[in-house]
Design a protein around this motif. Structure first.
Motif, PDB file in Angstrom:
ATOM      1  N   ASP A  74      -3.574  -6.762 -12.089  1.00 36.56           N
ATOM      2  CA  ASP A  74      -2.208  -7.147 -12.091  1.00 36.56           C
ATOM      3  C   ASP A  74      -1.559  -6.167 -13.302  1.00 36.56           C
ATOM      4  OD1 ASP A  74      -2.834  -8.720  -9.972  1.00 36.56           O
ATOM      5  OD2 ASP A  74      -3.113 -10.726 -11.012  1.00 36.56           O
ATOM      6  N   PRO A  75      -0.195  -6.284 -13.280  1.00 36.34           N
ATOM      7  CA  PRO A  75       0.510  -5.439 -14.482  1.00 36.34           C
ATOM      8  C   PRO A  75       0.126  -6.190 -15.787  1.00 36.34           C
ATOM      9  CG  PRO A  75       1.969  -6.148 -12.619  1.00 36.34           C
ATOM     10  CD  PRO A  75       0.668  -6.820 -12.325  1.00 36.34           C
ATOM     11  N   LEU A  76       0.118  -5.181 -16.665  1.00 38.18           N
ATOM     12  CA  LEU A  76      -0.239  -5.735 -18.219  1.00 38.18           C
ATOM     13  C   LEU A  76       0.975  -6.422 -18.779  1.00 38.18           C
ATOM     14  CD1 LEU A  76      -2.356  -5.280 -20.564  1.00 38.18           C
ATOM     15  CD2 LEU A  76      -1.035  -3.055 -20.974  1.00 38.18           C
ATOM     16  N   VAL A  77       0.672  -7.671 -19.519  1.00 41.99           N
ATOM     17  CA  VAL A  77       1.810  -8.326 -19.823  1.00 41.99           C
ATOM     18  C   VAL A  77       1.711  -8.260 -21.360  1.00 41.99           C
ATOM     19  CG1 VAL A  77       3.122 -10.550 -20.258  1.00 41.99           C
ATOM     20  CG2 VAL A  77       2.034  -9.684 -17.955  1.00 41.99           C
ATOM     21  N   PHE A  78       2.747  -7.920 -22.221  1.00 46.63           N
ATOM     22  CA  PHE A  78       2.636  -7.816 -23.603  1.00 46.63           C
ATOM     23  C   PHE A  78       3.196  -9.106 -24.202  1.00 46.63           C
ATOM     24  CE2 PHE A  78       2.748  -3.220 -22.918  1.00 46.63           C
ATOM     25  CZ  PHE A  78       1.525  -3.001 -23.489  1.00 46.63           C
ATOM     26  N   LEU A  79       2.547 -10.016 -24.891  1.00 45.39           N
ATOM     27  CA  LEU A  79       2.900 -10.862 -25.790  1.00 45.39           C
ATOM     28  C   LEU A  79       3.738 -10.937 -26.928  1.00 45.39           C
ATOM     29  CD1 LEU A  79      -0.544 -12.793 -25.175  1.00 45.39           C
ATOM     30  CD2 LEU A  79       1.262 -12.773 -23.618  1.00 45.39           C
ATOM     31  N   ARG A  80       3.656  -9.642 -27.592  1.00 46.50           N
ATOM     32  CA  ARG A  80       4.500  -9.550 -28.701  1.00 46.50           C
ATOM     33  C   ARG A  80       5.317  -8.234 -28.603  1.00 46.50           C
ATOM     34  NH1 ARG A  80       2.480 -12.012 -33.791  1.00 46.50           N
ATOM     35  NH2 ARG A  80       3.332 -10.292 -34.620  1.00 46.50           N
ATOM     36  N   SER A  81       6.367  -8.098 -29.412  1.00 53.42           N
ATOM     37  CA  SER A  81       7.245  -7.008 -29.034  1.00 53.42           C
ATOM     38  C   SER A  81       6.793  -5.821 -29.859  1.00 53.42           C
ATOM     39  CB  SER A  81       8.675  -7.421 -29.887  1.00 53.42           C
ATOM     40  OG  SER A  81       8.183  -7.708 -31.390  1.00 53.42           O
ATOM     41  N   ASP A  82       5.423  -5.872 -30.494  1.00 54.60           N
ATOM     42  CA  ASP A  82       5.202  -4.876 -31.253  1.00 54.60           C
ATOM     43  C   ASP A  82       3.861  -4.581 -30.449  1.00 54.60           C
ATOM     44  OD1 ASP A  82       3.223  -6.855 -31.790  1.00 54.60           O
ATOM     45  OD2 ASP A  82       3.384  -6.568 -33.949  1.00 54.60           O
ATOM     46  N   HIS A  83       3.738  -4.976 -29.571  1.00 55.75           N
ATOM     47  CA  HIS A  83       2.484  -4.591 -28.541  1.00 55.75           C
ATOM     48  C   HIS A  83       1.291  -4.857 -28.993  1.00 55.75           C
ATOM     49  CE1 HIS A  83       5.143  -1.938 -25.386  1.00 55.75           C
ATOM     50  NE2 HIS A  83       5.724  -3.105 -25.696  1.00 55.75           N
ATOM     51  N   THR A  84       0.872  -5.604 -30.012  1.00 56.34           N
ATOM     52  CA  THR A  84      -0.333  -5.776 -30.591  1.00 56.34           C
ATOM     53  C   THR A  84      -1.243  -6.904 -29.841  1.00 56.34           C
ATOM     54  OG1 THR A  84       0.790  -7.351 -32.325  1.00 56.34           O
ATOM     55  CG2 THR A  84       0.382  -5.100 -32.781  1.00 56.34           C
ATOM     56  N   GLN A  85      -0.490  -7.541 -28.956  1.00 59.11           N
ATOM     57  CA  GLN A  85      -1.007  -8.610 -28.096  1.00 59.11           C
ATOM     58  C   GLN A  85      -0.922  -8.266 -26.716  1.00 59.11           C
ATOM     59  OE1 GLN A  85      -1.295 -12.793 -29.052  1.00 59.11           O
ATOM     60  NE2 GLN A  85      -1.507 -12.307 -31.202  1.00 59.11           N
ATOM     61  N   ALA A  86      -1.868  -8.717 -25.600  1.00 57.07           N
ATOM     62  CA  ALA A  86      -1.487  -8.344 -24.285  1.00 57.07           C
ATOM     63  C   ALA A  86      -2.380  -9.153 -23.481  1.00 57.07           C
ATOM     64  CB  ALA A  86      -1.281  -6.754 -23.995  1.00 57.07           C
ATOM     65  N   THR A  87      -2.221  -9.536 -22.075  1.00 54.03           N
ATOM     66  CA  THR A  87      -3.160 -10.048 -21.132  1.00 54.03           C
ATOM     67  C   THR A  87      -2.728  -9.440 -19.868  1.00 54.03           C
ATOM     68  OG1 THR A  87      -1.373 -11.708 -20.290  1.00 54.03           O
ATOM     69  CG2 THR A  87      -2.467 -12.332 -21.990  1.00 54.03           C
ATOM     70  N   VAL A  88      -4.151  -9.456 -19.053  1.00 57.40           N
ATOM     71  CA  VAL A  88      -4.062  -8.685 -17.880  1.00 57.40           C
ATOM     72  C   VAL A  88      -5.251  -9.430 -16.989  1.00 57.40           C
ATOM     73  CG1 VAL A  88      -5.890  -7.044 -18.377  1.00 57.40           C
ATOM     74  CG2 VAL A  88      -4.313  -6.642 -16.699  1.00 57.40           C
ATOM     75  N   ASN A  89      -4.976  -9.856 -15.697  1.00 54.67           N
ATOM     76  CA  ASN A  89      -5.878 -10.009 -14.726  1.00 54.67           C
ATOM     77  C   ASN A  89      -6.413  -9.275 -13.851  1.00 54.67           C
ATOM     78  OD1 ASN A  89      -5.683 -12.634 -15.999  1.00 54.67           O
ATOM     79  ND2 ASN A  89      -3.627 -13.203 -14.620  1.00 54.67           N
ATOM     80  N   LEU A  90      -7.586  -9.286 -13.325  1.00 57.28           N
ATOM     81  CA  LEU A  90      -8.321  -8.744 -12.146  1.00 57.28           C
ATOM     82  C   LEU A  90      -7.408  -9.130 -10.997  1.00 57.28           C
ATOM     83  CD1 LEU A  90     -10.558  -6.498 -11.207  1.00 57.28           C
ATOM     84  CD2 LEU A  90     -11.574  -8.662 -10.847  1.00 57.28           C
ATOM     85  N   SER A  91      -6.870  -8.360 -10.031  1.00 57.21           N
ATOM     86  CA  SER A  91      -6.310  -8.623  -8.722  1.00 57.21           C
ATOM     87  C   SER A  91      -7.305  -9.353  -7.910  1.00 57.21           C
ATOM     88  CB  SER A  91      -5.778  -7.349  -7.981  1.00 57.21           C
ATOM     89  OG  SER A  91      -4.729  -6.914  -8.932  1.00 57.21           O
ATOM     90  N   PRO A  92      -6.769 -10.340  -7.338  1.00 60.37           N
ATOM     91  CA  PRO A  92      -7.917 -11.111  -6.296  1.00 60.37           C
ATOM     92  C   PRO A  92      -8.471 -10.121  -5.311  1.00 60.37           C
ATOM     93  CG  PRO A  92      -5.564 -12.083  -6.337  1.00 60.37           C
ATOM     94  CD  PRO A  92      -5.500 -10.861  -7.017  1.00 60.37           C
ATOM     95  N   GLY A  93      -9.679 -10.579  -4.962  1.00 57.97           N
ATOM     96  CA  GLY A  93     -10.332  -9.893  -3.927  1.00 57.97           C
ATOM     97  C   GLY A  93     -11.489  -8.852  -4.338  1.00 57.97           C
ATOM     98  N   HIS A  94     -11.999  -8.719  -5.618  1.00 57.12           N
ATOM     99  CA  HIS A  94     -12.994  -8.238  -6.007  1.00 57.12           C
ATOM    100  C   HIS A  94     -14.534  -8.699  -5.340  1.00 57.12           C
ATOM    101  CE1 HIS A  94     -15.248  -5.396  -9.039  1.00 57.12           C
ATOM    102  NE2 HIS A  94     -16.119  -6.431  -8.926  1.00 57.12           N
ATOM    103  N   MET A  95     -15.129  -7.670  -4.714  1.00 57.07           N
ATOM    104  CA  MET A  95     -16.309  -8.108  -3.912  1.00 57.07           C
ATOM    105  C   MET A  95     -17.502  -7.873  -4.645  1.00 57.07           C
ATOM    106  SD  MET A  95     -14.748  -6.339  -0.273  1.00 57.07           S
ATOM    107  CE  MET A  95     -16.134  -6.938   0.607  1.00 57.07           C
ATOM    108  N   PHE A  96     -17.611  -7.610  -5.948  1.00 52.26           N
ATOM    109  CA  PHE A  96     -18.962  -7.313  -6.730  1.00 52.26           C
ATOM    110  C   PHE A  96     -19.748  -6.444  -6.249  1.00 52.26           C
ATOM    111  CE2 PHE A  96     -18.723 -11.713  -8.313  1.00 52.26           C
ATOM    112  CZ  PHE A  96     -19.326 -11.713  -9.656  1.00 52.26           C
ATOM    113  N   ASP A  97     -19.117  -5.397  -5.831  1.00 55.19           N
ATOM    114  CA  ASP A  97     -19.818  -4.037  -5.179  1.00 55.19           C
ATOM    115  C   ASP A  97     -19.462  -3.023  -6.276  1.00 55.19           C
ATOM    116  OD1 ASP A  97     -17.312  -3.573  -4.951  1.00 55.19           O
ATOM    117  OD2 ASP A  97     -17.273  -2.756  -2.864  1.00 55.19           O
TER     118      ASP A  97
END
Length: 784
Positions: free
Chosen positions: A198-221
Motif C-alpha cells: 500500500d502507499p507509504l504514509v509519513f507520520l511526521r513532516s520531516d519524514h523521519t517516521q512512516a508506515t506501510v502495509n503489505l497489500s492483501p493477497g500475499h500467497m507465501f510463494d
C-alpha cells in the motif's frame, strides 16, 4: 535429500489459519512480532508442528500464547528440560507450547502446539530482533522469510528439526498480513519491496517516521523483502542503551551496552589502484534446483543460465596476472582445472567453453566436500585467495560448513550469493561472515550480474590488515568489547561493534571509538565520537543483539575440534552451561535452550496419542533429484511486482546468431529474458583477456554496423584493435551507462590496454567514433 510433503495426508485440515506480522524499524534495527492463529476444527485434541524460517541473525526474545482471555508467557529453559516438560504436560492433557532452534541451522525453528482441544483457538506470538543488512546501493534490507526450502542432508548426518520440514503444493493454506512502522533520526527517502505494498504514509513532516502495509493477497510463494532508503545512510552512529537495574550485577543485561555502526572511508590514494593479483575461485551450485527460474515472470531465465552469464562477466573482468578456477557441485563436485591457473587468453577460452556446457545436473546440494578440497590446495604466494560461492542454499549441515570456512578464515575471503526464494540466510550470510567477505541475495526479478560485480569490487579492494579498536572514555568508565575481533573492512560498508560499558560516571559525558588499520602498508585511522548517556527506552534491542552475538561465538567455540575430545569433557560442559546461563538471562534463544509455556489450568485426559498435524511451509518448486522423490509445485504470484530495483534490463535485439556470437542452440533456447537478449553480454563476450577487442564482423554486428563501416572510418594513426576497443568503450559509456556496475572492470581493462599501446592524441579518434555510433562521450570520461 529429505522427502518433503504433507505427511499427514492431503485431505486433513491445516490448523494454522493466519499469520499477522508487525515490524518496527528503528534506524537499522528491526523488532518483529509475529502472531500465528491456530484453530482445531477436528473432533479430538491435536498437536500442531510448524517448521519455519527466521532471519539467520535474529535474536528470538519472546514467545507467548493466548487461549481465550488467558495469556501464557513462555520461559527460556535448558532445551532438554523444556522438551521433557512439554512431553509431560501434553501426555497429562495440559496445553503446552514449545519453540526451539535447529541444532543444524540457526535460521530454522520448530513450533509445537500441544493438546489443542476440539474447536479451540490459540494465538501464538513470537518476537525477535535483527539487524538490517546494508546493500550495495546503500539501502537497508529487511527480509521476512516465507519460503523454507527442503534442506539437503548428507548421508549419515542427523537432520534433527530439518527432517521435519513439510512442503505444500501451490499457495500455503494460511494468510499473511504485515504492517511496518519505520522511525529514524535521518529522513526516510523511499521504501521499495519485491511485493505489492500500500502507499507509504509519513507520520511526521520531516519524514523521519512512516508506515506501510503489505497489500492483501500475499500467497507465501516468496520471501517478503523491504528496502529502506535513508538520507546519509552511511554516516557512522552510536546507540547507548541502558541496562536492567534488577539484573544480576555480573550479567550483560545489568550495564549499558553501546552499538557502534562504522562506515570506513579509505583514503583516495589507497584506492587509486585496485589489486591486480589474487586467486579467484568460483564455486557454482549445479544441483537440480538450479534449473528453476529466477522468478515467476514469463521471460524469466533459469538460475543456471543466469549463473553462466554471470561467470562470463566475471571471467572477462578478471585482471591480467591473477589466477582462477571454477568448481561445480551437487551430490559430487568437479573443477575446470586440477588447480588454479594463471589468467590468460588460452585459459579464459577453455573456461568459457566449459561454462557454456554447464548444466544443473549434479543432484543434491553437498557443499562441504568441494570446500574441503579447495582449502586443501596450497595458497599461491602473493595472490590472496578470493572465494565466490553461488547457491540456492538448501543444506542441512549449515553449521558444519560454516565451521570449516571459519577454520580457514585467515587464508581467504569468501563472497556468497543466495539465489532465488528460500535460500538459507544462515548459510549465505554465515559464509561471508566467517570468510571475511560479503553476502548478496538475488530474489524476484533482480538480476544476478550487478550484485556479483559489486562483490568483485570488494574482492579487488586492497586487503586491510592489523585492525585494532581503541576506546577513549571518561575516568572510571571502561568498555568491554562483545563483538568478535574485526577481520575485514570494506570501503563504505558498515561494521558493527557491540561493547558493554562499566562504571559509575555515565552522565552526559562523551566517549570515542577509534579503528586503526593498515591499507597498502599505510596506517589509517577512523574515529567516532558519541555521547555515553543512554538514549530513550529502546526495548533492550541492543542488549539482545549483543547477547546473540556472544551466544553465536560461544556456540561456534563449542563446535571447535578442540572441544570434542573426551579429556576436556568437563570444559565442554562448562561452556554449555555458560551459553544456557547467558541465553536465559538475556531472554535470547540458543541451540541449547527452548521457550516452554504450559497452561496448567487446563487439564483433560487424552485417550490414546494426539492427532499430529504438520503445518506445511511453501518450499518453492521441487523435482526428482538423484532418485529422491520431492514434490514439484507450480509457482504463483500474488499480484504484480513493483518496478525492479536493479536498473539496466533494456529491451534489445536477440543475440541468438550462433555464427556471430558463438552461442549454442541449447543456450539460446534457455535464454529468453530481456537481460539475456541484451547486447551487453555479446559485446563483453568478444573482449580478449588483455582487455582489447578485435576489429571484425562480430563486433560490427553488436554495434549495429557492418565491418566495412568500421574499417573505412578507422583513423590512420591507430591500428584495428585500438580502434575496435575505443568503439566498444564509446558504446558502453553511451548506450549502457546505467549498467556500468556490470561492465566497470571490463572497461577498466580496456582503458588500461589502450593506454599501454602508447598511441598519440586519441581525442580525434573519439570524435570520429562518436559520429559513427551516434554518441557524445569525451575522451576523459573513457578513462584513457
Amino acid at each position: 535429500m529429505v522427502n518433503c510433503g504433507l505427511l499427514t495426508g492431503l485431505n486433513e485440515p491445516v490448523p494454522l489459519k493466519s499469520i499477522s506480522v508487525e515490524v518496527r524499524v528503528q534506524d537499522h534495527v528491526a523488532s518483529v512480532s509475529s502472531t500465528l492463529q491456530y484453530v482445531n476444527e477436528e473432533q479430538r485434541p491435536l498437536e500442531a508442528l510448524f517448521v519455519f524460517p527466521l532471519p539467520a541473525d535474529a535474536a528470538v526474545c519472546h514467545f507467548s500464547a493466548k487461549i481465550g482471555e488467558q495469556e501464557i508467557v513462555a520461559e527460556l529453559q535448558d532445551k532438554e528440560t523444556a522438551k521433557d516438560q512439554y512431553d509431560d504436560a501434553v501426555s497429562s492433557g495440559q496445553q503446552a507450547f514449545l519453540l526451539e532452534e535447529s541444532a543444524k541451522s540457526p535460521d530454522v525453528f520448530k513450533l509445537s502446539v500441544g493438546c489443542l482441544l476440539p474447536g479451540q483457538n490459540a494465538a501464538v506470538t513470537i518476537i525477535y530482533v535483527t539487524e538490517l543488512a546494508v546493500q550495495a546501493d546503500q539501502s537497508l534490507r529487511f527480509c521476512l522469510p516465507a519460503v523454507l526450502n527442503p534442506r539437503y542432508t548428507p548421508e549419515g548426518s542427523d537432520a534433527g528439526i530439518v527432517s521435519e520440514i513439510s512442503s505444500v503444493c501451490g499457495a500455503a493454506p494460511y494468510s499473511l498480513t504485515l504492517s511496518v512502522h519505520v522511525s529514524s533520526p535521518k529522513p526516510i527517502s523511499k521504501l521499495e519491496s519485491n511485493c505489492t505494498l500500500d502507499p507509504l504514509v509519513f507520520l511526521r513532516s520531516d519524514h523521519t517516521q512512516a508506515t506501510v502495509n503489505l497489500s492483501p493477497g500475499h500467497m507465501f510463494d516468496r520471501d517478503v523483502e523491504l528496502f529502506l532508503y535513508y538520507q546519509d545512510t552511511h554516516q557512522p552512529s552510536a546507540v547507548v542503551e541502558a541496562g536492567v537495574a534488577t539484573a544480576p550485577s555480573d550479567s550483560l543485561m545489568r550495564n549499558p551496552v553501546v552499538m557502534i555502526s562504522l562506515y570506513p572511508e579509505f583514503p583516495e590514494e589507497g584506492m587509486s589502484s585496485m589489486a591486480n593479483q589474487g586467486e579467484f575461485v568460483f564455486v557454482m551450485d549445479r544441483s537440480g534446483s538450479m534449473d528453476w527460474t529466477m522468478h515467476r515472470g514469463k521471460e524469466a531465465q533459469h538460475r543456471i543460465e543466469s549463473a553462466k552469464d554471470t561467470l562470463l562477466l566475471l571471467l572477462k573482468s578478471l585482471p591480467m596476472g591473477c589466477y582462477f578456477n571454477i568448481y561445480g557441485f551437487g551430490s559430487r563436485f568437479e573443477s575446470f582445472f586440477p588447480k588454479s591457473v594463471e589468467y590468460n587468453q588460452d585459459k579464459m577460452d577453455q573456461a568459457l567453453k566449459k561454462v557454456k556446457e554447464m548444466r544443473a545436473d549434479m543432484g543434491g546440494t553437498e557443499i562441504l566436500q568441494p570446500l574441503a578440497h579447495i582449502y586443501s590446495q596450497p595458497c599461491i604466494p602473493e595472490h590472496p585467495r578470493q572465494l565466490f560461492i553461488f547457491t540456492d542454499g538448501e543444506v542441512g549441515n549449515t553449521k558444519e560448513v560454516l565451521d570449516l570456512v571459519k577454520s580457514h578464515a585467515r587464508s581467504h575471503r569468501c563472497f556468497s550469493f543466495g539465489i532465488g526464494e528460500g535460500a538459507s540466510t544462515a548459510l549465505i550470510t554465515g559464509l561471508a561472515r566467517e570468510g571475511s567477505g560479503h553476502a548478496q541475495f538475488i530474489t524476484g526479478s533482480e538480476r544476478m550480474q550487478p550484485k556479483v560485480m559489486e562483490s568483485l569490487r570488494f574482492a579487488l579492494q586492497p586487503i586491510v590488515s592489523n585492525i585494532s579498536v581503541d576506546w577513549t572514555l571518561p575516568e572510571r568508565v571502561t568498555a568491554e568489547t562483545i563483538s568478535p575481533p574485526i577481520d575485514v573492512l570494506f570501503q563504505g560498508q558498515r561494521t558493527l561493534i557491540y561493547a558493554q560499558l562499566k562504571g559509575k560516571n555515565l552522565g552526559g559525558s562523551e566517549g570515542s571509538v577509534t579503528v586503526k588499520y593498515n591499507l597498502n602498508s599505510q596506517p589509517v585511522t577512523n574515529q567516532l565520537h558519541f555521547c555515553i548517556k543512554p538514549t530513550e527506552e529502546t526495548g533492550l534491542v541492543v542488549h539482545r543483539l549483543a547477547a546473540r552475538t556472544m551466544i553465536r561465538s560461544l556456540e561456534q567455540k563449542e563446535r571447535s575440534p578442540d572441544f570434542t575430545r573426551k579429556k576436556i569433557k568437563r570444559t565442554l560442559a562448562k561452556l554449555r552451561k555458560t551459553i544456557v546461563k547467558l541465553s536465559v538471562q538475556a531472554g535470547v534463544s540458543s541451540v541449547h535452550t527452548a521457550f516452554i509455556g504450559i497452561n496448567k489450568d487446563t487439564k483433560q485426559t487424552v485417550k490414546g496419542p494426539l492427532q499430529r498435524r504438520r503445518v506445511p511451509t511453501y518450499a518453492g518448486r521441487m523435482r526428482e533429484l538423484s532418485g529422491y522423490s520431492i514434490p514439484r509445485a507450480p509457482l504463483r504470484m500474488s499480484g504484480p511486482l513493483r518496478a525492479p530495483r536493479m536498473r539496466g534490463s533494456l529491451p534489445s535485439p536477440d543475440w541468438s546468431n550462433e555464427e556471430e556470437f558463438d552461442c549454442s542452440d541449447d543456450e539460446v533456447d534457455n535464454q529468453g529474458s530481456e537481460a539475456a537478449q541484451d547486447l551487453l553480454l555479446p559485446l563483453v563476450s568478444l573482449q580478449k583477456a588483455s582487455g582489447c577487442w578485435e576489429l571484425d564482423a562480430a563486433l560490427a554486428a553488436v554495434l549495429g554496423k557492418t565491418e566495412d563501416e568500421l574499417t573505412n572510418q578507422k583513423p590512420a594513426q591507430v591500428d584495428g584493435s585500438v580502434w575496435a576497443t575505443l568503439l566498444a568503450l564509446i558504446w558502453l559509456y553511451s548506450w549502457r551507462k546505467e549498467q556500468q556496475v556490470e561492465w566497470q572492470f571490463v572497461a577498466r581493462k580496456a582503458a588500461a590496454w589502450i593506454t599501454s599501446q602508447k598511441v598519440g592524441d586519441l581525442s580525434q579518434c573519439v570524435c570520429v567514433g562518436n559520429v559513427l555510433l551516434g554518441c557524445q562521450v569525451t575522451k576523459d570520461s573513457l578513462g584513457i
